[in-house]
Design a protein around this motif. Structure first.
Motif, PDB file in Angstrom:
ATOM      1  N   ASN A  44       0.750  -1.344   0.121  1.00  0.00           N
ATOM      2  CA  ASN A  44       0.016   0.004   0.086  1.00  0.00           C
ATOM      3  C   ASN A  44       0.963   1.301  -0.045  1.00  0.00           C
ATOM      4  O   ASN A  44       1.995   1.441   0.420  1.00  0.00           O
ATOM      5  N   ARG A  45       0.289   2.228  -0.528  1.00  0.00           N
ATOM      6  CA  ARG A  45       1.090   3.583  -0.573  1.00  0.00           C
ATOM      7  C   ARG A  45       1.013   4.099   0.804  1.00  0.00           C
ATOM      8  O   ARG A  45      -0.059   4.195   1.490  1.00  0.00           O
ATOM      9  N   GLU A  46       2.157   4.614   1.371  1.00  0.00           N
ATOM     10  CA  GLU A  46       2.273   5.051   2.765  1.00  0.00           C
ATOM     11  C   GLU A  46       2.741   6.446   2.845  1.00  0.00           C
ATOM     12  O   GLU A  46       3.775   7.051   1.856  1.00  0.00           O
ATOM     13  N   VAL A  47       2.376   7.326   3.629  1.00  0.00           N
ATOM     14  CA  VAL A  47       2.783   8.684   3.840  1.00  0.00           C
ATOM     15  C   VAL A  47       4.433   8.773   4.225  1.00  0.00           C
ATOM     16  O   VAL A  47       4.778   8.075   5.133  1.00  0.00           O
ATOM     17  N   VAL A  48       5.288   9.462   3.493  1.00  0.00           N
ATOM     18  CA  VAL A  48       6.433   9.696   3.994  1.00  0.00           C
ATOM     19  C   VAL A  48       6.497  11.032   4.790  1.00  0.00           C
ATOM     20  O   VAL A  48       7.064  11.188   5.946  1.00  0.00           O
ATOM     21  N   ALA A  49       6.029  12.178   4.395  1.00  0.00           N
ATOM     22  CA  ALA A  49       6.010  13.476   4.979  1.00  0.00           C
ATOM     23  C   ALA A  49       5.092  14.296   4.386  1.00  0.00           C
ATOM     24  O   ALA A  49       4.835  14.241   3.321  1.00  0.00           O
ATOM     25  N   SER A  50       4.510  15.475   5.026  1.00  0.00           N
ATOM     26  CA  SER A  50       3.408  16.264   4.667  1.00  0.00           C
ATOM     27  C   SER A  50       3.893  17.730   5.211  1.00  0.00           C
ATOM     28  O   SER A  50       4.492  17.768   6.365  1.00  0.00           O
ATOM     29  N   ILE A  51       3.422  18.748   4.529  1.00  0.00           N
ATOM     30  CA  ILE A  51       3.767  20.245   4.867  1.00  0.00           C
ATOM     31  C   ILE A  51       2.519  20.857   4.640  1.00  0.00           C
ATOM     32  O   ILE A  51       1.932  21.018   3.492  1.00  0.00           O
ATOM     33  N   ALA A  52       2.047  21.613   5.702  1.00  0.00           N
ATOM     34  CA  ALA A  52       0.880  22.807   5.325  1.00  0.00           C
ATOM     35  C   ALA A  52       1.360  23.952   6.074  1.00  0.00           C
ATOM     36  O   ALA A  52       1.232  24.272   6.985  1.00  0.00           O
ATOM     37  N   PRO A  53       2.069  24.907   4.873  1.00  0.00           N
ATOM     38  CA  PRO A  53       2.761  26.195   5.567  1.00  0.00           C
ATOM     39  C   PRO A  53       1.781  27.075   6.133  1.00  0.00           C
ATOM     40  O   PRO A  53       2.272  27.878   7.141  1.00  0.00           O
ATOM     41  N   LEU A  54       0.269  27.152   5.758  1.00  0.00           N
ATOM     42  CA  LEU A  54      -0.317  28.162   6.471  1.00  0.00           C
ATOM     43  C   LEU A  54      -0.666  27.875   8.012  1.00  0.00           C
ATOM     44  O   LEU A  54      -0.895  28.930   8.526  1.00  0.00           O
ATOM     45  N   ASP A  55      -0.673  26.782   8.500  1.00  0.00           N
ATOM     46  CA  ASP A  55      -0.989  26.410   9.636  1.00  0.00           C
ATOM     47  C   ASP A  55       0.300  25.941  10.541  1.00  0.00           C
ATOM     48  O   ASP A  55       0.451  25.588  11.650  1.00  0.00           O
ATOM     49  N   GLY A  56       1.576  25.756   9.653  1.00  0.00           N
ATOM     50  CA  GLY A  56       2.796  25.274  10.246  1.00  0.00           C
ATOM     51  C   GLY A  56       2.870  23.706  10.595  1.00  0.00           C
ATOM     52  O   GLY A  56       3.706  23.544  11.425  1.00  0.00           O
ATOM     53  N   THR A  57       1.786  22.976  10.078  1.00  0.00           N
ATOM     54  CA  THR A  57       1.949  21.471  10.322  1.00  0.00           C
ATOM     55  C   THR A  57       2.649  20.869   9.489  1.00  0.00           C
ATOM     56  O   THR A  57       2.642  20.937   8.197  1.00  0.00           O
ATOM     57  N   ILE A  58       3.764  20.077   9.977  1.00  0.00           N
ATOM     58  CA  ILE A  58       4.814  19.367   9.359  1.00  0.00           C
ATOM     59  C   ILE A  58       4.725  17.924   9.974  1.00  0.00           C
ATOM     60  O   ILE A  58       4.638  17.714  11.034  1.00  0.00           O
ATOM     61  N   TYR A  59       4.582  16.926   9.195  1.00  0.00           N
ATOM     62  CA  TYR A  59       4.406  15.558   9.496  1.00  0.00           C
ATOM     63  C   TYR A  59       5.631  14.672   9.017  1.00  0.00           C
ATOM     64  O   TYR A  59       5.621  14.514   7.914  1.00  0.00           O
ATOM     65  N   TYR A  60       6.228  13.757   9.604  1.00  0.00           N
ATOM     66  CA  TYR A  60       7.000  12.642   9.243  1.00  0.00           C
ATOM     67  C   TYR A  60       6.665  11.425   9.687  1.00  0.00           C
ATOM     68  O   TYR A  60       6.198  11.254  10.948  1.00  0.00           O
ATOM     69  N   ASP A  61       6.739  10.351   8.767  1.00  0.00           N
ATOM     70  CA  ASP A  61       6.697   9.038   9.364  1.00  0.00           C
ATOM     71  C   ASP A  61       7.886   8.751  10.115  1.00  0.00           C
ATOM     72  O   ASP A  61       8.907   9.318   9.988  1.00  0.00           O
ATOM     73  N   ASP A  62       7.649   7.932  11.122  1.00  0.00           N
ATOM     74  CA  ASP A  62       8.685   7.515  12.224  1.00  0.00           C
ATOM     75  C   ASP A  62       9.472   6.962  11.390  1.00  0.00           C
ATOM     76  O   ASP A  62      10.931   7.091  11.868  1.00  0.00           O
ATOM     77  N   SER A  63       9.647   6.429  10.278  1.00  0.00           N
ATOM     78  CA  SER A  63      10.736   5.705   9.630  1.00  0.00           C
ATOM     79  C   SER A  63      11.679   6.557   8.990  1.00  0.00           C
ATOM     80  O   SER A  63      12.800   6.212   8.731  1.00  0.00           O
ATOM     81  N   VAL A  64      11.362   7.785   8.873  1.00  0.00           N
ATOM     82  CA  VAL A  64      12.196   8.885   8.104  1.00  0.00           C
ATOM     83  C   VAL A  64      12.572   9.912   9.007  1.00  0.00           C
ATOM     84  O   VAL A  64      13.512  10.818   8.528  1.00  0.00           O
ATOM     85  N   LYS A  65      12.029   9.953  10.252  1.00  0.00           N
ATOM     86  CA  LYS A  65      12.323  11.189  11.048  1.00  0.00           C
ATOM     87  C   LYS A  65      13.771  11.203  11.346  1.00  0.00           C
ATOM     88  O   LYS A  65      14.519  10.497  11.805  1.00  0.00           O
ATOM     89  N   GLY A  66      14.273  12.426  11.340  1.00  0.00           N
ATOM     90  CA  GLY A  66      15.618  12.726  11.636  1.00  0.00           C
ATOM     91  C   GLY A  66      16.639  12.284  10.393  1.00  0.00           C
ATOM     92  O   GLY A  66      17.901  12.746  10.552  1.00  0.00           O
ATOM     93  N   ARG A  67      16.080  11.963   9.214  1.00  0.00           N
ATOM     94  CA  ARG A  67      16.665  11.770   8.068  1.00  0.00           C
ATOM     95  C   ARG A  67      16.158  12.568   6.957  1.00  0.00           C
ATOM     96  O   ARG A  67      16.983  13.074   5.980  1.00  0.00           O
ATOM     97  N   PHE A  68      15.126  12.635   6.707  1.00  0.00           N
ATOM     98  CA  PHE A  68      14.346  13.329   5.642  1.00  0.00           C
ATOM     99  C   PHE A  68      13.864  14.611   6.092  1.00  0.00           C
ATOM    100  O   PHE A  68      13.388  15.251   7.286  1.00  0.00           O
ATOM    101  N   THR A  69      13.766  15.716   5.146  1.00  0.00           N
ATOM    102  CA  THR A  69      13.298  17.059   5.336  1.00  0.00           C
ATOM    103  C   THR A  69      12.373  17.520   4.310  1.00  0.00           C
ATOM    104  O   THR A  69      12.797  17.443   3.215  1.00  0.00           O
TER     105      THR A  69
END
Length: 118
Positions: A44-69
């Protein structure tokens, strides 16, 4: 309509880095959320990271935290994903997605393949 085109995929050895870009065109002013997903065949397709600049929300999957930006250049309508310390398990086709709500991303790119060798 919103058109998304990913670029930057390729092959790299484990521990290396790779940067992905997603160029957005069309009616993009309404887009609030953009995200990166990845998918392997038969998975299945899985989320890696997302960003919503207007509300400042940034999300990272646990598997990529600290490695991806994840970042976005609003002037260029371009989404980026800087991937460092890559692992073989990061191998996948990476997709760019966009929408007003992060929970309902309506537009998708065609994907770019990332292959990490050990």
């Amino acid at each position: 309509e919103v058109h998304l085109v990913e670029s930057g995929g390729g092959s790299v050895q484990a521990g290396g880095s790779l940067g992905l870009s997603c160029a957005a065109s069309g009616t993009t002013s309404w887009i609030e959320c953009m995200a990166w997903f990845r998918q392997l065949p038969d998975y299945n397709r899985e989320v890696v990271a997302s960003i919503a600049p207007l509300d400042g929300t940034i999300y990272y999957d646990d598997s990529v935290k600290g490695r991806f930006t994840i970042s976005k250049d609003n002037a260029k309508n371009t989404l980026y994903l800087q991937m460092n310390s890559l692992k073989p398990e990061d191998t996948a086709t990476y997709y760019c997605a966009a929408g007003f709500l992060c929970s309902h991303l309506n537009y998708w790119g065609k994907g770019t393949l990332v292959t990490i060798s050990s």
